[in-house]
Design a protein around this motif. Sequence first.
Motif, mmCIF file in Angstrom:
data_model
loop_
_atom_site.group_PDB
_atom_site.id
_atom_site.type_symbol
_atom_site.label_atom_id
_atom_site.label_comp_id
_atom_site.label_asym_id
_atom_site.label_seq_id
_atom_site.Cartn_x
_atom_site.Cartn_y
_atom_site.Cartn_z
ATOM 1 N N LEU A 122 1.026 -1.208 0.094
ATOM 2 C CA LEU A 122 -0.096 -0.035 -0.009
ATOM 3 C C LEU A 122 0.899 1.269 -0.041
ATOM 4 N N ARG A 123 1.848 1.191 0.988
ATOM 5 C CA ARG A 123 2.638 2.615 0.877
ATOM 6 C C ARG A 123 3.352 2.735 -0.302
ATOM 7 N N HIS A 124 3.809 1.433 -0.838
ATOM 8 C CA HIS A 124 4.772 1.687 -2.390
ATOM 9 C C HIS A 124 3.671 2.245 -3.339
ATOM 10 N N LEU A 125 2.426 1.855 -3.464
ATOM 11 C CA LEU A 125 1.615 2.175 -4.393
ATOM 12 C C LEU A 125 1.080 3.924 -3.998
ATOM 13 N N VAL A 126 1.149 4.026 -3.006
ATOM 14 C CA VAL A 126 0.731 5.587 -2.655
ATOM 15 C C VAL A 126 2.029 6.448 -3.222
ATOM 16 N N VAL A 127 3.214 5.962 -2.887
ATOM 17 C CA VAL A 127 4.341 6.577 -3.220
ATOM 18 C C VAL A 127 4.427 7.034 -4.683
ATOM 19 N N HIS A 128 3.998 5.603 -5.336
ATOM 20 C CA HIS A 128 4.081 5.547 -6.861
ATOM 21 C C HIS A 128 2.944 6.530 -7.323
ATOM 22 N N GLY A 129 1.796 6.754 -6.702
ATOM 23 C CA GLY A 129 0.760 7.527 -7.184
ATOM 24 C C GLY A 129 1.139 8.994 -7.009
ATOM 25 N N VAL A 130 1.647 9.286 -5.794
ATOM 26 C CA VAL A 130 2.084 10.730 -5.728
ATOM 27 C C VAL A 130 3.360 11.059 -6.458
ATOM 28 N N LEU A 131 4.218 9.982 -6.923
ATOM 29 C CA LEU A 131 5.204 10.490 -7.829
ATOM 30 C C LEU A 131 4.319 10.915 -9.371
ATOM 31 N N HIS A 132 3.413 10.151 -9.587
ATOM 32 C CA HIS A 132 2.689 10.438 -10.914
ATOM 33 C C HIS A 132 2.092 12.020 -10.890
ATOM 34 N N LEU A 133 1.557 12.160 -9.629
ATOM 35 C CA LEU A 133 1.108 13.613 -9.515
ATOM 36 C C LEU A 133 2.117 14.628 -9.543
ATOM 37 N N LEU A 134 3.272 14.252 -9.356
ATOM 38 C CA LEU A 134 4.533 15.386 -9.141
ATOM 39 C C LEU A 134 5.375 15.225 -10.721
ATOM 40 N N GLY A 135 4.543 14.556 -11.603
ATOM 41 C CA GLY A 135 5.075 14.688 -12.855
ATOM 42 C C GLY A 135 5.884 13.273 -13.619
ATOM 43 N N TYR A 136 5.996 12.527 -12.586
ATOM 44 C CA TYR A 136 6.924 11.126 -12.990
ATOM 45 C C TYR A 136 6.047 10.051 -13.527
ATOM 46 N N ASP A 137 6.650 9.636 -14.705
ATOM 47 C CA ASP A 137 5.926 8.349 -15.345
ATOM 48 C C ASP A 137 6.754 7.172 -15.743
ATOM 49 N N HIS A 138 6.339 6.259 -16.339
ATOM 50 C CA HIS A 138 6.985 5.134 -16.652
ATOM 51 C C HIS A 138 6.648 4.552 -17.899
ATOM 52 N N ILE A 139 6.448 5.289 -18.690
ATOM 53 C CA ILE A 139 5.910 4.924 -20.299
ATOM 54 C C ILE A 139 7.362 4.828 -20.891
ATOM 55 N N ARG A 140 8.105 5.813 -20.997
ATOM 56 C CA ARG A 140 9.553 5.708 -21.712
ATOM 57 C C ARG A 140 10.448 4.946 -20.715
ATOM 58 N N ASP A 141 11.340 4.218 -21.404
ATOM 59 C CA ASP A 141 12.246 3.656 -20.521
ATOM 60 C C ASP A 141 13.116 4.272 -19.346
ATOM 61 N N LEU A 142 13.425 5.402 -19.849
ATOM 62 C CA LEU A 142 14.550 6.303 -19.085
ATOM 63 C C LEU A 142 13.553 7.022 -17.817
ATOM 64 N N ASP A 143 12.356 7.291 -18.239
ATOM 65 C CA ASP A 143 11.416 7.760 -17.250
ATOM 66 C C ASP A 143 11.159 6.786 -16.241
ATOM 67 N N ALA A 144 10.827 5.545 -16.607
ATOM 68 C CA ALA A 144 10.676 4.453 -15.811
ATOM 69 C C ALA A 144 11.771 4.136 -14.827
ATOM 70 N N THR A 145 12.951 4.283 -15.407
ATOM 71 C CA THR A 145 14.324 4.000 -14.476
ATOM 72 C C THR A 145 14.357 4.995 -13.455
ATOM 73 N N VAL A 146 14.299 6.281 -13.651
ATOM 74 C CA VAL A 146 14.122 7.369 -12.805
ATOM 75 C C VAL A 146 13.041 7.567 -11.883
ATOM 76 N N MET A 147 11.742 6.826 -12.133
ATOM 77 C CA MET A 147 10.702 6.792 -11.248
ATOM 78 C C MET A 147 11.151 5.427 -10.157
ATOM 79 N N GLU A 148 11.336 4.416 -10.821
ATOM 80 C CA GLU A 148 11.741 3.477 -9.979
ATOM 81 C C GLU A 148 12.724 3.529 -9.134
ATOM 82 N N ALA A 149 13.690 4.205 -9.239
ATOM 83 C CA ALA A 149 14.921 4.618 -8.375
ATOM 84 C C ALA A 149 14.394 5.681 -7.258
ATOM 85 N N LEU A 150 13.635 6.569 -7.536
ATOM 86 C CA LEU A 150 12.981 7.343 -6.451
ATOM 87 C C LEU A 150 12.010 6.561 -5.719
ATOM 88 N N GLU A 151 11.211 5.728 -6.223
ATOM 89 C CA GLU A 151 10.443 4.514 -5.328
ATOM 90 C C GLU A 151 11.318 4.120 -4.534
#
Length: 170
Positions: A122-151
């Motif tokens: 649950l905490r992981h999914l909330v972090v993931h959701g908030v990162l989306h609200l802050l402009g992060y995404d995982h559609i493009r490979d580089l963006d996914a790498t950045v987002m996962e590292a932040l998570e």
Amino acid sequence: MALDITVEDNRWQDAGLEALAQQAAEATLSHFDLESEDCEIALLACDDARIAVLNAEFRGKPVATNVLSWPAEDLAAADPGGQPQLPEADFTGEIPLGDIAIAYDTCAREATDANKPLSDHLRHLVVHGVLHLLGYDHIRDLDATVMEALEVEILGNMGLDNPYTINGSL
């Protein structure tokens, strides 16, 4: 932080949703030095049937998913792997970030499948959701790498394991 939670599936209350979501959202905002008391997030705690309807309506995918996010504004970086711009306060001094929906059935199933506590997932999914609200995404490979590292970093700061490892390995 103004975390406005709407619970449509009472199983979330038994999971300690409010405290866990608050902790995860605050940890994410703190990572970016955002004052959490200025930020506003709406969280819908629902079931698979409801999130499937939302997923169909907003993404054209009529299936259940674990979490959906609707940012209040588009903060995404133009370049793959780039840093999104930070949100700014509106005329009231508040920072409206957007809305998140999370489905109990999918979240619980994924936690069981990964052999981890529902609270951690649950905490992981909330972090993931908030990162989306802050402009992060995982559609493009580089963006996914950045987002996962932040998570991984944010969850690690909360004392949680890397959610992308299975039995201690990637």
